[in-house]
Motif scaffolding. Structure first.
Motif, PDB file in Angstrom:
ATOM      1  N   GLY A 279     -26.702  27.039  34.865  1.00 27.07           N
ATOM      2  CA  GLY A 279     -26.334  26.848  36.265  1.00 27.07           C
ATOM      3  C   GLY A 279     -26.858  27.892  37.224  1.00 27.07           C
ATOM      4  O   GLY A 279     -26.892  27.660  38.425  1.00 27.07           O
ATOM      5  N   SER A 280     -27.250  29.058  36.720  1.00 29.23           N
ATOM      6  CA  SER A 280     -27.785  30.048  37.662  1.00 29.23           C
ATOM      7  C   SER A 280     -29.221  30.413  37.296  1.00 29.23           C
ATOM      8  O   SER A 280     -29.748  29.963  36.288  1.00 29.23           O
ATOM      9  N   GLN A 281     -29.858  31.188  38.160  1.00 29.36           N
ATOM     10  CA  GLN A 281     -31.311  31.407  38.056  1.00 29.36           C
ATOM     11  C   GLN A 281     -31.662  32.113  36.729  1.00 29.36           C
ATOM     12  O   GLN A 281     -32.427  31.594  35.933  1.00 29.36           O
TER      13      GLN A 281
ATOM     14  N   GLN B 225     -32.913  25.336  35.960  1.00 26.24           N
ATOM     15  CA  GLN B 225     -31.630  25.711  36.577  1.00 26.24           C
ATOM     16  C   GLN B 225     -31.091  24.484  37.276  1.00 26.24           C
ATOM     17  O   GLN B 225     -31.797  23.814  38.033  1.00 26.24           O
TER      18      GLN B 225
ATOM     19  N   ASN C 149     -27.835  22.986  39.636  1.00 31.29           N
ATOM     20  CA  ASN C 149     -26.664  23.366  40.434  1.00 31.29           C
ATOM     21  C   ASN C 149     -25.372  22.907  39.767  1.00 31.29           C
ATOM     22  O   ASN C 149     -25.301  21.807  39.220  1.00 31.29           O
ATOM     23  N   VAL C 150     -24.357  23.759  39.838  1.00 31.36           N
ATOM     24  CA  VAL C 150     -23.120  23.474  39.106  1.00 31.36           C
ATOM     25  C   VAL C 150     -22.313  22.340  39.740  1.00 31.36           C
ATOM     26  O   VAL C 150     -21.390  21.812  39.119  1.00 31.36           O
ATOM     27  N   ASP C 151     -22.664  21.968  40.969  1.00 28.41           N
ATOM     28  CA  ASP C 151     -21.934  20.877  41.628  1.00 28.41           C
ATOM     29  C   ASP C 151     -22.775  19.604  41.727  1.00 28.41           C
ATOM     30  O   ASP C 151     -22.457  18.707  42.499  1.00 28.41           O
ATOM     31  N   GLN C 152     -23.845  19.527  40.928  1.00 27.39           N
ATOM     32  CA  GLN C 152     -24.704  18.345  40.986  1.00 27.39           C
ATOM     33  C   GLN C 152     -25.047  17.855  39.581  1.00 27.39           C
ATOM     34  O   GLN C 152     -25.135  18.649  38.636  1.00 27.39           O
TER      35      GLN C 152
END
Lengths: 192, 192, 192, 192
Positions: D98-100, D153, D155-158
């Motif tokens: 979820g992150s870079q 990566q 996104n945690v909301d997608q």
């Protein structure tokens, strides 16, 4: 001929012995020439590295990672990185330290990450571990139980002449294995 | 009282012995209570982990990293991560495998990276390496030469009862060290 | 007063900016004095390192690991290692490189393994990741998504003056966090 | 025909998209057949893995390392390890988080160490980093700046449908590169 280069740093002579054993193993393979290069002398040998099918890297593990003089060579190779001059060459590694584990794996990971930055292809040690059963001993090949490259351990109160034969034979195995894979790989490149 | 939790997985009993030694070391410190938790039973103990000042993690190294059952526990702790429930707790680690190096360092690094995701504070082993001179032997404390946590090596043809006393004493040392640092840390939190 | 030392190397000024931000964060904590030390000048400061409650290490990631000049300092600290002079001090780390991941984690792991050899206690970054949702951006704190220390990314065609404010604020956070933990820890040592 | 196998785990569909892209890249190479295998279904495919010239491994990074279901597969492969059944096969890896940075490098190192235990040969990503200059953007190939394998990566909301095209193209590149090297390697084996 398939060309192999071994680039190494040694602080007190132990890793130099290991490097010689790697070189001996590589040179023992038919159709292979192997060059042993100290990092102190590497500026005379960038061309040899360019022409090699495989480069085997080695240095002592100091304070948990590769020695500073060897890192100096790695940093200097950023010139090669810009043009990806070592792309698709084979790579492998070895390291020595005073204790059994001694964080040597961290040095081999450091070499793998470096080789990947250079877009190289990493050849593992290719040996099962020794010295891991009630019948095993420090005389076994790969007695340290490494996979990512060759490890050796040298007592902190003894010189390079006291290095275990099993550790040197393990290093020799790595050189031979890399040379064999390199010869095969080069044949395929030529045929392609 | 300063609370310490030890969470571990063991496949064949070796790492369970190591975990017991860690627990024994932690429990030996004045003012400390230590709880030994198998990952198989961890769902009954999330509250104990919440209340601990320090959590010590341990699992065998299988195929170069922590065993899958232990990773299952780590993944389940993502619920804690969302609220950063373990932030500023102390963490430490131990691992066992069949060979001397056996990539055990990779497991300890995996635990450190995990502990950092949980915003914890990592306590090193705090021992010099043994078994690294002509006078050394496998009976030395920290005979494997680890720093990031406690390592043990168990022969692949022997059960947990054959584990070396030196490895278990090294594990015990880790438990004691973490308990001492935790007691100090907790005193500071209370005073703040 | 609680003493913090920041030791760093910088090749082109980017990591120096990051180091200044770490220093600023540490110095902003009541009861803390922070000293910023370049590795080029470290031979005048071994005594400052001896007296520090926490040492924060930082260097650029070159070719996948810490820069050679910084490794030179790490190797030189083997004198401290022999006497375990930094045992139980706190440690933390930061690094900069030209790309987002850029193998910077390998540099932080290298620092952690090193700190463990020195029997230190590693303080994580203590921030959730930013820049990881559809509403996130490069302006978020911890936009790179690091946990083991502070990471920054600097464009390869721009100087240090173009570094992102979010990266510098992340570095500042690390300095402040380490200083706060160090102050607390020192109070406990004095009380013990 | 040169056979490539891609074995992956995906928790929420993102890594499955990445795996499909790797598969697409591999299958696009002349003379190559590629098989996409979910770890949930791997027990029907050990024979496919035995026959592959290259195996590409992929899983999400959860809590700083490979997901537990994928580790379950790695542990199960210890049966192959005993006979070194995958010796000299090519290996490569990919991971999503979820992150870079998100400690994805730790997952790729975990895969490399694993592949080395299996005596395999590791193929790097073979791309320079994108998104690392004032003219770069998240649309660049290899925008995360990875070398040891392909990173993406999400996104945690997608959901998986929102994954960046650049990340999927990077994964596709990895599949193609491994297939090309595998074809060459196999030609060399046949000729030998």
């Amino acid at each position: 001929m398939t060309k192999i280069a071994i680039v190494y740093h040694s602080g007190y002579g132990h890793t130099a012995e290991q490097a010689k054993a790697v070189h001996h193993g590589a040179a023992s393979v038919n159709g292979v020439t192997a060059k042993l290069i100290s990092v102190a002398d590497v500026d005379n040998h960038w061309n040899d590295l360019d022409q090699a099918e495989a480069i085997i890297f080695g240095a002592p593990t100091y304070m948990g990672s590769l020695s500073a003089p060897f890192k100096g060579f790695m940093d200097a190779s950023s010139k090669v990185w810009f043009t990806q001059g070592w792309k698709d060459k084979l790579a492998a590694g070895f390291t020595n330290s005073g204790s059994q584990s001694g964080d040597k794996l961290n040095s081999l990971v450091q070499l793998m990450v470096f080789a990947n930055q250079q877009s190289m292809i990493w050849v593992s040690l290719g040996l099962m571990p020794g010295n891991n059963s009630s019948k095993g001993s420090a005389n076994d090949l790969n007695r340290i139980g490494s996979y990512s490259g060759a490890m050796s351990q040298s007592n902190v109160d003894q010189g390079a002449e006291a290095m275990l034969d099993s550790d040197l034979k393990t290093a020799e195995h790595l050189g031979r294995r890399v040379a064999e894979v390199a010869r095969q790989f080069q044949a395929a490149r030529v045929a392609a």
